[in-house]
Design a protein around this motif. Structure first.
Motif, PDB file in Angstrom:
ATOM      1  N   MET A  94      14.131  49.769  28.824  1.00  0.00           N
ATOM      2  CA  MET A  94      13.974  48.414  28.286  1.00  0.00           C
ATOM      3  C   MET A  94      15.310  47.860  27.788  1.00  0.00           C
ATOM      4  O   MET A  94      15.614  46.689  28.007  1.00  0.00           O
ATOM      5  CB  MET A  94      12.924  48.398  27.171  1.00  0.00           C
ATOM      6  CG  MET A  94      11.507  48.553  27.701  1.00  0.00           C
ATOM      7  SD  MET A  94      10.238  48.332  26.429  1.00  0.00           S
ATOM      8  CE  MET A  94       9.961  50.041  25.956  1.00  0.00           C
TER       9      MET A  94
ATOM     10  N   SER B  88      11.109  43.701  27.196  1.00  0.00           N
ATOM     11  CA  SER B  88      10.377  44.214  26.036  1.00  0.00           C
ATOM     12  C   SER B  88       9.127  45.009  26.386  1.00  0.00           C
ATOM     13  O   SER B  88       8.483  45.540  25.493  1.00  0.00           O
ATOM     14  CB  SER B  88      10.014  43.072  25.101  1.00  0.00           C
ATOM     15  OG  SER B  88       9.232  42.119  25.780  1.00  0.00           O
ATOM     16  N   GLN B  89       8.769  45.074  27.640  1.00  0.00           N
ATOM     17  CA  GLN B  89       7.626  45.871  28.059  1.00  0.00           C
ATOM     18  C   GLN B  89       7.780  46.250  29.522  1.00  0.00           C
ATOM     19  O   GLN B  89       8.449  45.540  30.276  1.00  0.00           O
ATOM     20  CB  GLN B  89       6.309  45.130  27.849  1.00  0.00           C
ATOM     21  CG  GLN B  89       6.081  43.936  28.752  1.00  0.00           C
ATOM     22  CD  GLN B  89       6.695  42.665  28.243  1.00  0.00           C
ATOM     23  OE1 GLN B  89       6.705  42.450  27.037  1.00  0.00           O
ATOM     24  NE2 GLN B  89       7.211  41.828  29.107  1.00  0.00           N
TER      25      GLN B  89
ATOM     26  N   SER C  70       0.779  50.506  30.286  1.00  0.00           N
ATOM     27  CA  SER C  70       1.998  49.758  29.984  1.00  0.00           C
ATOM     28  C   SER C  70       2.516  50.256  28.645  1.00  0.00           C
ATOM     29  O   SER C  70       1.777  50.805  27.837  1.00  0.00           O
ATOM     30  CB  SER C  70       1.719  48.252  29.917  1.00  0.00           C
ATOM     31  OG  SER C  70       0.854  47.950  28.840  1.00  0.00           O
TER      32      SER C  70
ATOM     33  N   SER D  34       5.328  48.984  25.442  1.00  0.00           N
ATOM     34  CA  SER D  34       6.125  47.855  24.955  1.00  0.00           C
ATOM     35  C   SER D  34       6.897  48.254  23.709  1.00  0.00           C
ATOM     36  O   SER D  34       6.575  49.246  23.043  1.00  0.00           O
ATOM     37  CB  SER D  34       5.216  46.666  24.629  1.00  0.00           C
ATOM     38  OG  SER D  34       4.431  46.951  23.492  1.00  0.00           O
ATOM     39  N   GLU D  35       7.914  47.454  23.402  1.00  0.00           N
ATOM     40  CA  GLU D  35       8.673  47.661  22.172  1.00  0.00           C
ATOM     41  C   GLU D  35       7.736  47.632  20.971  1.00  0.00           C
ATOM     42  O   GLU D  35       7.864  48.435  20.047  1.00  0.00           O
ATOM     43  CB  GLU D  35       9.729  46.559  22.017  1.00  0.00           C
ATOM     44  CG  GLU D  35      10.853  46.631  22.996  1.00  0.00           C
ATOM     45  CD  GLU D  35      11.791  45.432  22.894  1.00  0.00           C
ATOM     46  OE1 GLU D  35      11.400  44.389  22.322  1.00  0.00           O
ATOM     47  OE2 GLU D  35      12.925  45.528  23.409  1.00  0.00           O
ATOM     48  N   GLU D  36       6.790  46.718  20.990  1.00  0.00           N
ATOM     49  CA  GLU D  36       5.851  46.570  19.872  1.00  0.00           C
ATOM     50  C   GLU D  36       5.054  47.863  19.646  1.00  0.00           C
ATOM     51  O   GLU D  36       4.885  48.307  18.510  1.00  0.00           O
ATOM     52  CB  GLU D  36       4.900  45.406  20.150  1.00  0.00           C
ATOM     53  CG  GLU D  36       3.920  45.152  19.033  1.00  0.00           C
ATOM     54  CD  GLU D  36       2.966  44.015  19.372  1.00  0.00           C
ATOM     55  OE1 GLU D  36       1.870  44.016  18.785  1.00  0.00           O
ATOM     56  OE2 GLU D  36       3.297  43.156  20.199  1.00  0.00           O
TER      57      GLU D  36
ATOM     58  N   ASN E 116      -1.317  37.809  29.167  1.00  0.00           N
ATOM     59  CA  ASN E 116      -0.622  39.048  29.518  1.00  0.00           C
ATOM     60  C   ASN E 116       0.862  38.772  29.744  1.00  0.00           C
ATOM     61  O   ASN E 116       1.211  37.713  30.248  1.00  0.00           O
ATOM     62  CB  ASN E 116      -1.211  39.635  30.815  1.00  0.00           C
ATOM     63  CG  ASN E 116      -2.675  39.961  30.672  1.00  0.00           C
ATOM     64  OD1 ASN E 116      -3.033  40.979  30.114  1.00  0.00           O
ATOM     65  ND2 ASN E 116      -3.540  39.087  31.176  1.00  0.00           N
ATOM     66  N   PRO E 117       1.727  39.742  29.422  1.00  0.00           N
ATOM     67  CA  PRO E 117       3.165  39.506  29.609  1.00  0.00           C
ATOM     68  C   PRO E 117       3.610  39.586  31.068  1.00  0.00           C
ATOM     69  O   PRO E 117       4.660  39.066  31.415  1.00  0.00           O
ATOM     70  CB  PRO E 117       3.818  40.622  28.794  1.00  0.00           C
ATOM     71  CG  PRO E 117       2.778  41.674  28.689  1.00  0.00           C
ATOM     72  CD  PRO E 117       1.448  40.990  28.740  1.00  0.00           C
TER      73      PRO E 117
ATOM     74  N   THR F 122       6.322  37.662  36.028  1.00  0.00           N
ATOM     75  CA  THR F 122       6.309  37.449  34.582  1.00  0.00           C
ATOM     76  C   THR F 122       6.206  35.953  34.274  1.00  0.00           C
ATOM     77  O   THR F 122       6.321  35.118  35.179  1.00  0.00           O
ATOM     78  CB  THR F 122       7.594  38.001  33.932  1.00  0.00           C
ATOM     79  OG1 THR F 122       8.713  37.254  34.436  1.00  0.00           O
ATOM     80  CG2 THR F 122       7.771  39.486  34.224  1.00  0.00           C
TER      81      THR F 122
END
Length: 185
Positions: A90, A96-97, A109, A111-113, A159-160, A175
């Motif tokens: 990333m 970020s994902q 998936s 992600s950073e979160e 959705n990202p 995206t």
């Protein structure tokens, strides 16, 4: 802003392969009104002109399929990779994902979160040595390459990213940014 001439409206309609009747139905007006506008017999209301232009824009978007805007270089991680590998991927690509793929098939998936949330409960060293499969979330939604961009736009509201599958294998990704770029073309 210059309003289109009757000839420009007719040219655009024929370029998009619409009949006067098709345009009238989609714009919510009568076919004779379209004929009169195109012949220059009547000046349309601004609201009618907006409806016609909106139909043109919708038809142009209908011609865009995922295959025309997807990225074929799908940046991903494997469920057996450690979290620190996902972080490196990333960072390197400034995203970020990422999707988690197992032999080309989407399984989740990351992600950073998700990673940051897990760090609140555990020590940094413990998180970096965790396997992605222990932390990953649901996979991004999937579509086929010939899916209309309007459908994908709605999927991207929640959705990202959207993965593009062909014969069960990931062949591309779309995206929100890819759809936004259509506005500048």
């Amino acid at each position: 802003m210059q309003l289109p001439t009757p000839e420009e409206l007719k040219d655009k309609r024929t370029e998009l392969g619409l009949t006067q009747n098709d345009l009238a139905k989609r714009a919510g007006v009568s076919q004779p009104l379209i004929a009169r506008i195109e012949s220059g017999d009547v000046d349309p209301r601004l609201s009618t002109l907006r409806k016609i232009i909106s139909v043109f824009e919708d038809v142009e978007r209908e011609d865009i399929h995922v295959v025309n805007i997807m990225h074929t270089n799908v940046i991903s991680a494997a469920p057996e990779d450690h979290i620190d590998i996902a972080v490196q991927i990333m960072e390197k690509h400034n995203i970020s994902q990422i999707p988690v793929l197992s032999n080309g098939v989407p399984v989740g998936s990351i992600s950073e979160e998700m990673i940051v949330r897990s760090m609140a409960d555990k020590k940094k060293a413990a998180v970096s040595h965790m396997l992605i499969r222990e932390l990953m979330g649901d996979s991004f939604p999937t579509v086929s390459p010939n899916t209309d961009i309007n459908m994908v736009s709605h999927m991207l509201e929640r959705n990202p990213a959207v993965l593009v599958l062909e014969k069960g294998q990931v062949v591309g990704v779309v995206t929100k940014y890819d759809v936004l770029k259509l506005l500048s073309e």
